[in-house]
Design a protein around this motif. Sequence first.
Motif, mmCIF file in Angstrom:
data_model
loop_
_atom_site.group_PDB
_atom_site.id
_atom_site.type_symbol
_atom_site.label_atom_id
_atom_site.label_comp_id
_atom_site.label_asym_id
_atom_site.label_seq_id
_atom_site.Cartn_x
_atom_site.Cartn_y
_atom_site.Cartn_z
ATOM 1 N N PRO A 249 35.953 45.700 48.306
ATOM 2 C CA PRO A 249 36.438 44.490 48.974
ATOM 3 C C PRO A 249 35.424 43.349 49.026
ATOM 4 C CG PRO A 249 36.730 46.449 50.359
ATOM 5 C CD PRO A 249 36.005 46.879 49.127
ATOM 6 N N LYS A 250 34.141 43.637 48.853
ATOM 7 C CA LYS A 250 33.117 42.594 48.929
ATOM 8 C C LYS A 250 32.818 41.977 47.567
ATOM 9 C CE LYS A 250 31.080 44.632 52.981
ATOM 10 N NZ LYS A 250 29.972 45.331 53.564
ATOM 11 N N GLN A 251 33.400 42.498 46.495
ATOM 12 C CA GLN A 251 33.129 42.006 45.145
ATOM 13 C C GLN A 251 34.409 41.478 44.515
ATOM 14 O OE1 GLN A 251 30.064 41.939 43.720
ATOM 15 N NE2 GLN A 251 29.274 42.707 45.654
ATOM 16 N N LEU A 252 34.258 40.595 43.532
ATOM 17 C CA LEU A 252 35.399 40.134 42.747
ATOM 18 C C LEU A 252 35.810 41.232 41.781
ATOM 19 C CD1 LEU A 252 34.286 36.549 41.683
ATOM 20 C CD2 LEU A 252 36.122 37.135 43.259
ATOM 21 N N THR A 253 37.082 41.468 41.646
ATOM 22 C CA THR A 253 37.561 42.391 40.629
ATOM 23 C C THR A 253 37.673 41.598 39.336
ATOM 24 O OG1 THR A 253 38.782 43.655 42.263
ATOM 25 C CG2 THR A 253 39.435 43.932 39.960
ATOM 26 N N GLN A 254 37.060 42.105 38.275
ATOM 27 C CA GLN A 254 37.042 41.399 36.999
ATOM 28 C C GLN A 254 37.807 42.185 35.947
ATOM 29 O OE1 GLN A 254 32.930 40.851 36.048
ATOM 30 N NE2 GLN A 254 32.567 39.498 37.776
ATOM 31 N N PHE A 255 38.527 41.460 35.090
ATOM 32 C CA PHE A 255 39.261 42.039 33.978
ATOM 33 C C PHE A 255 38.621 41.504 32.707
ATOM 34 C CE2 PHE A 255 41.830 41.804 37.699
ATOM 35 C CZ PHE A 255 42.511 43.008 37.733
ATOM 36 N N THR B 276 45.614 39.502 45.542
ATOM 37 C CA THR B 276 45.237 38.405 44.654
ATOM 38 C C THR B 276 46.176 37.223 44.840
ATOM 39 O OG1 THR B 276 44.331 39.912 43.018
ATOM 40 C CG2 THR B 276 44.907 37.718 42.249
ATOM 41 N N VAL B 277 45.586 36.034 45.042
ATOM 42 C CA VAL B 277 46.379 34.811 45.180
ATOM 43 C C VAL B 277 46.101 33.817 44.053
ATOM 44 C CG1 VAL B 277 46.604 35.026 47.684
ATOM 45 C CG2 VAL B 277 44.694 33.712 46.730
ATOM 46 N N ALA B 278 45.023 34.027 43.300
ATOM 47 C CA ALA B 278 44.663 33.136 42.188
ATOM 48 C C ALA B 278 43.767 33.904 41.220
ATOM 49 C CB ALA B 278 43.945 31.895 42.704
ATOM 50 N N VAL B 279 43.640 33.352 40.006
ATOM 51 C CA VAL B 279 42.833 33.999 38.968
ATOM 52 C C VAL B 279 41.959 32.952 38.296
ATOM 53 C CG1 VAL B 279 42.889 35.381 36.852
ATOM 54 C CG2 VAL B 279 44.713 35.642 38.553
ATOM 55 N N LEU B 280 40.670 33.246 38.155
ATOM 56 C CA LEU B 280 39.754 32.411 37.367
ATOM 57 C C LEU B 280 39.500 33.140 36.056
ATOM 58 C CD1 LEU B 280 37.002 31.277 39.891
ATOM 59 C CD2 LEU B 280 38.797 29.891 38.880
ATOM 60 N N THR B 281 39.591 32.418 34.932
ATOM 61 C CA THR B 281 39.381 33.023 33.618
ATOM 62 C C THR B 281 38.379 32.184 32.841
ATOM 63 O OG1 THR B 281 41.620 33.918 33.597
ATOM 64 C CG2 THR B 281 40.523 33.722 31.476
ATOM 65 N N THR B 282 37.467 32.861 32.151
ATOM 66 C CA THR B 282 36.473 32.171 31.338
ATOM 67 C C THR B 282 36.144 33.015 30.112
ATOM 68 O OG1 THR B 282 34.351 30.996 31.405
ATOM 69 C CG2 THR B 282 34.433 33.142 32.485
ATOM 70 N N VAL B 283 35.447 32.418 29.162
ATOM 71 C CA VAL B 283 34.963 33.117 27.977
ATOM 72 C C VAL B 283 33.448 33.223 28.105
ATOM 73 C CG1 VAL B 283 34.729 33.020 25.466
ATOM 74 C CG2 VAL B 283 36.841 32.210 26.563
ATOM 75 N N VAL B 284 32.909 34.430 27.873
ATOM 76 C CA VAL B 284 31.466 34.650 27.937
ATOM 77 C C VAL B 284 31.006 35.343 26.661
ATOM 78 C CG1 VAL B 284 31.421 34.797 30.461
ATOM 79 C CG2 VAL B 284 31.707 36.873 29.130
ATOM 80 N N MET B 285 29.737 35.229 26.357
ATOM 81 C CA MET B 285 29.146 35.919 25.212
ATOM 82 C C MET B 285 28.602 37.260 25.691
ATOM 83 S SD MET B 285 29.555 33.842 22.688
ATOM 84 C CE MET B 285 28.435 34.329 21.414
ATOM 85 N N ASP B 286 28.869 38.323 24.912
ATOM 86 C CA ASP B 286 28.288 39.614 25.267
ATOM 87 C C ASP B 286 26.930 39.758 24.589
ATOM 88 O OD1 ASP B 286 28.744 40.425 22.621
ATOM 89 O OD2 ASP B 286 30.535 41.585 23.130
ATOM 90 N N ALA C 40 40.241 34.648 50.796
ATOM 91 C CA ALA C 40 38.906 34.188 51.215
ATOM 92 C C ALA C 40 38.126 33.604 50.032
ATOM 93 C CB ALA C 40 38.126 35.334 51.858
ATOM 94 N N ARG C 41 38.184 34.275 48.873
ATOM 95 C CA ARG C 41 37.490 33.763 47.678
ATOM 96 C C ARG C 41 38.124 32.463 47.208
ATOM 97 N NH1 ARG C 41 32.523 36.116 46.429
ATOM 98 N NH2 ARG C 41 32.720 38.325 46.806
ATOM 99 N N MET C 42 39.444 32.363 47.295
ATOM 100 C CA MET C 42 40.122 31.139 46.888
ATOM 101 C C MET C 42 39.690 29.985 47.780
ATOM 102 S SD MET C 42 42.010 29.787 44.705
ATOM 103 C CE MET C 42 42.445 28.073 44.626
ATOM 104 N N VAL D 218 36.406 28.758 46.528
ATOM 105 C CA VAL D 218 36.585 27.944 45.329
ATOM 106 C C VAL D 218 37.066 26.544 45.708
ATOM 107 C CG1 VAL D 218 37.953 27.666 43.208
ATOM 108 C CG2 VAL D 218 36.970 29.897 43.793
ATOM 109 N N GLN D 219 38.024 26.465 46.634
ATOM 110 C CA GLN D 219 38.527 25.167 47.095
ATOM 111 C C GLN D 219 37.388 24.323 47.673
ATOM 112 O OE1 GLN D 219 41.849 23.922 47.529
ATOM 113 N NE2 GLN D 219 42.974 25.635 46.692
ATOM 114 N N GLU D 220 36.515 24.940 48.476
ATOM 115 C CA GLU D 220 35.390 24.216 49.074
ATOM 116 C C GLU D 220 34.426 23.713 48.003
ATOM 117 O OE1 GLU D 220 33.871 27.050 51.903
ATOM 118 O OE2 GLU D 220 35.632 26.831 53.200
#
Length: 107
Positions: free
Chosen positions: A14-20, A44-54, A69-71, A74-76
């Motif tokens: 619960p204290k970490q973001l779940t990442q896919f 989950t109420v929103a999703v942030l998606t990005t591209v990263v290099m491995d 809470a995380r959303m 992000v709003q702030e």
Amino acid sequence: MPEAKIKVAQKVDPKQLTQFVSTIKNAEQQVGEHIIQALEHEDTVAVLTTVVMDSAGGQRLVSAALNPARMQQVQEILQAAEVEREPEDPCVGFHCLVKAKPTSEAG
């Protein structure tokens, strides 16, 4: 095209973001799959998606499932960024160039 395998990079804490995370093969389809899977994740109420290099130089698609809470965080951050940014050319699609306001140095 074969379906990309999406894995949950972090187990539910619960204290970490779940990442896919998945290797990019078909970006449009994968973004959609990530968003749907993340939105089905508990609280989950929103999703942030990005591209990263491995570490091998490949591109990975990473989505983070945001709870309320995380959303709010992000709003702030976005509200604070709005105050700090200069007017600019409108965005094209989801590509936006955000220029920082010049800082005045008192000397």
